[in-house]
Enzyme design. Structure first.
Site, PDB file in Angstrom:
ATOM      1  N   LEU A 160      35.786  29.408  70.911  1.00 30.51           N
ATOM      2  CA  LEU A 160      36.475  28.578  71.895  1.00 30.51           C
ATOM      3  C   LEU A 160      37.790  29.222  72.291  1.00 30.51           C
ATOM      4  O   LEU A 160      38.558  29.675  71.445  1.00 30.51           O
ATOM      5  CB  LEU A 160      36.734  27.183  71.320  1.00 30.51           C
ATOM      6  CG  LEU A 160      37.424  26.195  72.254  1.00 30.51           C
ATOM      7  CD1 LEU A 160      36.489  25.782  73.384  1.00 30.51           C
ATOM      8  CD2 LEU A 160      37.901  24.971  71.484  1.00 30.51           C
ATOM      9  N   GLU A 197      40.503  28.393  81.856  1.00 31.20           N
ATOM     10  CA  GLU A 197      39.992  29.406  82.777  1.00 31.20           C
ATOM     11  C   GLU A 197      41.126  30.101  83.535  1.00 31.20           C
ATOM     12  O   GLU A 197      42.172  29.506  83.809  1.00 31.20           O
ATOM     13  CB  GLU A 197      39.050  28.766  83.794  1.00 31.20           C
ATOM     14  CG  GLU A 197      37.827  28.110  83.195  1.00 31.20           C
ATOM     15  CD  GLU A 197      36.995  27.376  84.227  1.00 31.20           C
ATOM     16  OE1 GLU A 197      37.435  27.310  85.404  1.00 31.20           O
ATOM     17  OE2 GLU A 197      35.927  26.860  83.876  1.00 31.20           O
ATOM     18  N   ASP A 201      28.329  38.173  87.803  1.00 37.07           N
ATOM     19  CA  ASP A 201      28.946  36.906  88.191  1.00 37.07           C
ATOM     20  C   ASP A 201      30.400  36.855  87.734  1.00 37.07           C
ATOM     21  O   ASP A 201      30.873  35.851  87.215  1.00 37.07           O
ATOM     22  CB  ASP A 201      28.160  35.740  87.589  1.00 37.07           C
ATOM     23  CG  ASP A 201      28.478  34.417  88.294  1.00 37.07           C
ATOM     24  OD1 ASP A 201      28.948  34.460  89.443  1.00 37.07           O
ATOM     25  OD2 ASP A 201      28.258  33.351  87.693  1.00 37.07           O
ATOM     26  N   LYS A 226      34.104  36.252  88.096  1.00 34.75           N
ATOM     27  CA  LYS A 226      34.952  35.408  88.921  1.00 34.75           C
ATOM     28  C   LYS A 226      35.991  34.756  88.006  1.00 34.75           C
ATOM     29  O   LYS A 226      35.851  34.778  86.774  1.00 34.75           O
ATOM     30  CB  LYS A 226      34.124  34.349  89.646  1.00 34.75           C
ATOM     31  CG  LYS A 226      33.287  33.478  88.723  1.00 34.75           C
ATOM     32  CD  LYS A 226      32.391  32.528  89.507  1.00 34.75           C
ATOM     33  CE  LYS A 226      31.515  31.697  88.571  1.00 34.75           C
ATOM     34  NZ  LYS A 226      30.617  30.788  89.320  1.00 34.75           N
ATOM     35  N   ASN A 265      34.994  32.571  85.095  1.00 35.56           N
ATOM     36  CA  ASN A 265      34.303  33.193  83.970  1.00 35.56           C
ATOM     37  C   ASN A 265      35.213  34.123  83.165  1.00 35.56           C
ATOM     38  O   ASN A 265      34.731  34.954  82.396  1.00 35.56           O
ATOM     39  CB  ASN A 265      33.077  33.963  84.455  1.00 35.56           C
ATOM     40  CG  ASN A 265      31.953  33.036  84.847  1.00 35.56           C
ATOM     41  OD1 ASN A 265      31.918  31.878  84.433  1.00 35.56           O
ATOM     42  ND2 ASN A 265      31.031  33.525  85.665  1.00 35.56           N
ATOM     43  N   ASP A 278      30.019  33.824  80.267  1.00 40.67           N
ATOM     44  CA  ASP A 278      28.925  33.416  81.156  1.00 40.67           C
ATOM     45  C   ASP A 278      28.034  34.586  81.554  1.00 40.67           C
ATOM     46  O   ASP A 278      28.155  35.140  82.634  1.00 40.67           O
ATOM     47  CB  ASP A 278      29.456  32.718  82.402  1.00 40.67           C
ATOM     48  CG  ASP A 278      28.390  31.851  83.046  1.00 40.67           C
ATOM     49  OD1 ASP A 278      27.222  31.970  82.635  1.00 40.67           O
ATOM     50  OD2 ASP A 278      28.705  31.071  83.947  1.00 40.67           O
ATOM     51  N   THR A 338      28.165  34.286  92.748  1.00 36.30           N
ATOM     52  CA  THR A 338      29.036  33.486  93.600  1.00 36.30           C
ATOM     53  C   THR A 338      29.323  34.256  94.887  1.00 36.30           C
ATOM     54  O   THR A 338      29.845  35.369  94.823  1.00 36.30           O
ATOM     55  CB  THR A 338      30.353  33.187  92.860  1.00 36.30           C
ATOM     56  OG1 THR A 338      30.040  32.585  91.600  1.00 36.30           O
ATOM     57  CG2 THR A 338      31.233  32.267  93.667  1.00 36.30           C
TER      58      THR A 338
END
Length: 556
Positions: free
Chosen positions: A266, A271, A310, A312, A315, A331, A350
């Site tokens: 964690l 983000e 992906d 971004k 992530n 991710d 995305t």
């Protein structure tokens, strides 16, 4: 690529007209006030005497309990948890007094402490803290005085003895966990939802033995056809294979017939997306620190034949709320493992961060590692500028057409304080032709990233146990080439031995994952330097404190 032009107007949000609610008046007049003010004479006018029906003030609803303790032994009573914390014990000042209401002062309650334990809530997580020397147990596990453990639905509290089960805790705010895999239930306690993704949801979890936090990604197999399930299995395979400080680590994996459960480390800082959004723009030094770590993570993935596809801000996760912190890329549900001659032909990701070749070549020749370099260029643009390079508000072209043409605008008001080398990195990554686009390795060699202070800061966070700093890291091939060059031109063995020693030392200190071959060579090459003669003439190991420290490696 377009020139820098001041298009600040494209970035300023439109301001919606403010409205004022009539019922939310700030007047301090009494209950008989109407639309007209009172007369100055102190008497009420006819308008003032018109009865006004005031809206009734709604009664505040009674607070709902977030948890309930049900008794499991005689002499105890149920307890609803409404406040944020409750103290349990024999002391009269406790919120819940451990005493038999039908037999006050009963001897059987003397085994409990005056202050035995506390139940409290932080956000939506519930914990029990042990105050007693006699012990408080959660599902048979001793908490320990001054320590805490999380409480979840159906957890059993035992006091003083493991077998003395007193309460069962009912979490009135969460779902039942009986459907979870047995191994997951035994090791982790799942609590609230902390995110959602393409494959499913993410929940906060606590390790039962340590109370350490983790994230559990739950992927429902029924949401996908066979291809979708294989996608998730691919993600799990990748997660289990990667091992890099800037990539999210997979701790455990479980599955049932319905779901996959992936236990991940964690990141407490949230983000990157929210960090950029809250600060509008990141300071260039902070953006460089984050970007360097992203490059290292993607470089590692590419070395394993993995394309992320992906990348971004959503992530990229941060380890803390501080600007100077470790980042981790996450991710991998859209990733693919490349075969020898197989390129990906699936349009995904995305749109704002997709490379041009994804739109133009996905159905023909496919695309490769360069797509991640483009996405990192867009990411860096967002961090430095505070807005995306491709957006519907920029001209009449669609986002896809803007990307295919490689047309973006560096708004002067946003970029005036950004250095030219930083802008150069963005421009060289956002090149339409993937063959001309700067690679990940080339980006790491760019002058903007040759910041030794930044790199040492990053390495210190990436390798807290002893980072291979930029000054120490030397590839094996490079050092051996130097050795060969010296021998060829000087035939001087003294220099050769010196560089072999440096090579062995750097391999031992900077490459802990290598085999013990170098360590053995070091022992044989050093001869008797690391040993001393005992009184009986036999060799014995020298005390570590008396050994001479090896000289630091010198730049080649």
């Amino acid at each position: 690529m377009s020139e820098e032009v001041p298009h600040e107007g494209n970035q300023s949000p439109s301001q919606a007209p403010s409205t004022q609610s009539q019922s939310g008046s700030g007047s301090s007049s009494g209950p008989t006030s109407g639309s007209q003010p009172s007369s100055g004479s102190g008497t009420l006018s006819s308008l003032d005497t018109i009865p006004v029906t005031l809206p009734s003030v709604p009664e505040e609803p009674e607070p709902e309990p977030w948890g309930r303790l049900l008794p499991m032994a005689q002499g105890f009573r149920s307890h609803d948890c409404i406040e944020e914390q409750y103290l349990f014990g024999r002391d009269s000042k406790c919120n819940y007094i451990l005493d038999d209401p039908d037999d006050r002062g009963s001897k059987k309650f003397r085994i409990y402490s005056k202050k035995h334990f506390r139940i409290y809530r932080e956000d939506s997580e519930v914990f029990v803290e042990d105050y007693s020397n006699n012990g408080t147990f959660v599902d048979g596990i001793l908490i320990g005085k001054g320590k805490k453990l999380p409480l979840v639905n159906n957890a059993v509290l035992s006091l003083s003895e493991q077998r003395n089960k007193v309460f069962v805790y009912i979490d009135l705010m969460s779902d039942d966990q009986s459907s979870l895999p047995k191994g997951l239930q035994e090791k982790y306690l799942l609590t609230r939802r902390i995110g959602t993704g393409v494959c499913g949801e993410v929940k906060l979890a606590f390790e039962r033995s340590s109370c350490k936090k983790f994230a559990v990604k739950i992927i429902n197999k029924r949401n996908f056809k066979s291809e979708g399930v294989s996608l998730c299995l691919c993600e799990i395979e990748i997660l289990q294979r990667v091992d890099h400080p800037c990539l999210i680590k997979t701790e455990d994996f479980y599955q049932t017939e319905e779901c996959f459960y992936i236990v991940l480390e964690l990141m407490e800082g949230g983000e990157l997306f929210h960090r950029v959004k809250s600060q509008q723009q990141l300071r260039e030094s902070v953006a460089k620190l984050y970007f360097y770590q992203m490059l290292r993570a993607v470089q590692y993935l590419h070395s394993k034949g993995i394309i992320h596809r992906d990348l971004k801000p959503e992530n990229v996760l941060l380890s803390s709320q501080d600007d100077i912190c470790l980042i981790k890329v996450t991710d991998f549900n859209q990733s693919r493992i490349l075969g020898e001659s197989v390129l990906m032909r699936t349009l995904c990701g995305t749109p704002s961060y997709l490379a041009p070749e994804v739109f133009t070549q996905a159905s023909t020749t496919g695309y490769g590692l360069a797509v991640d370099a483009w996405s990192l260029g867009v990411l860096l643009f967002v961090c430095l500028g505070g807005y995306p390079p491709f957006h519907e508000s920029f001209g009449r072209q669609s986002i896809t057409d803007q990307i295919i043409r490689g047309e973006f605008t560096m708004v002067e008001s946003k970029w005036r304080n950004i250095s030219d080398p930083a802008k150069d990195v963005v421009r060289k990554l956002l090149v339409v032709d993937p063959m001309k686009r700067m690679t990940i390795d080339e980006t790491l060699q760019h002058r903007w990233l040759q910041d030794h202070v930044m790199m040492e800061t990053a390495h210190r966070m990436m390798y807290p146990g002893g980072p291979p700093t930029a000054a120490m890291v030397r590839t094996d091939t490079h050092i051996l080439y130097v050795i060969l060059y010296i021998y060829t031109h000087t035939h001087t063995h003294t220099y050769i031995y010196t560089y072999i020693y440096i090579y062995i030392y750097s391999s031992k200190t900077c490459r802990p994952s290598l085999s013990t071959t170098h360590t053995q060579e070091e022992g044989s090459a050093s001869g008797s330097e690391g040993r001393k003669r005992g009184r009986d003439g036999n060799e014995e190991d020298e005390h570590p404190a008396k050994r001479r420290p090896a000289p630091p490696p010198t730049p080649l």
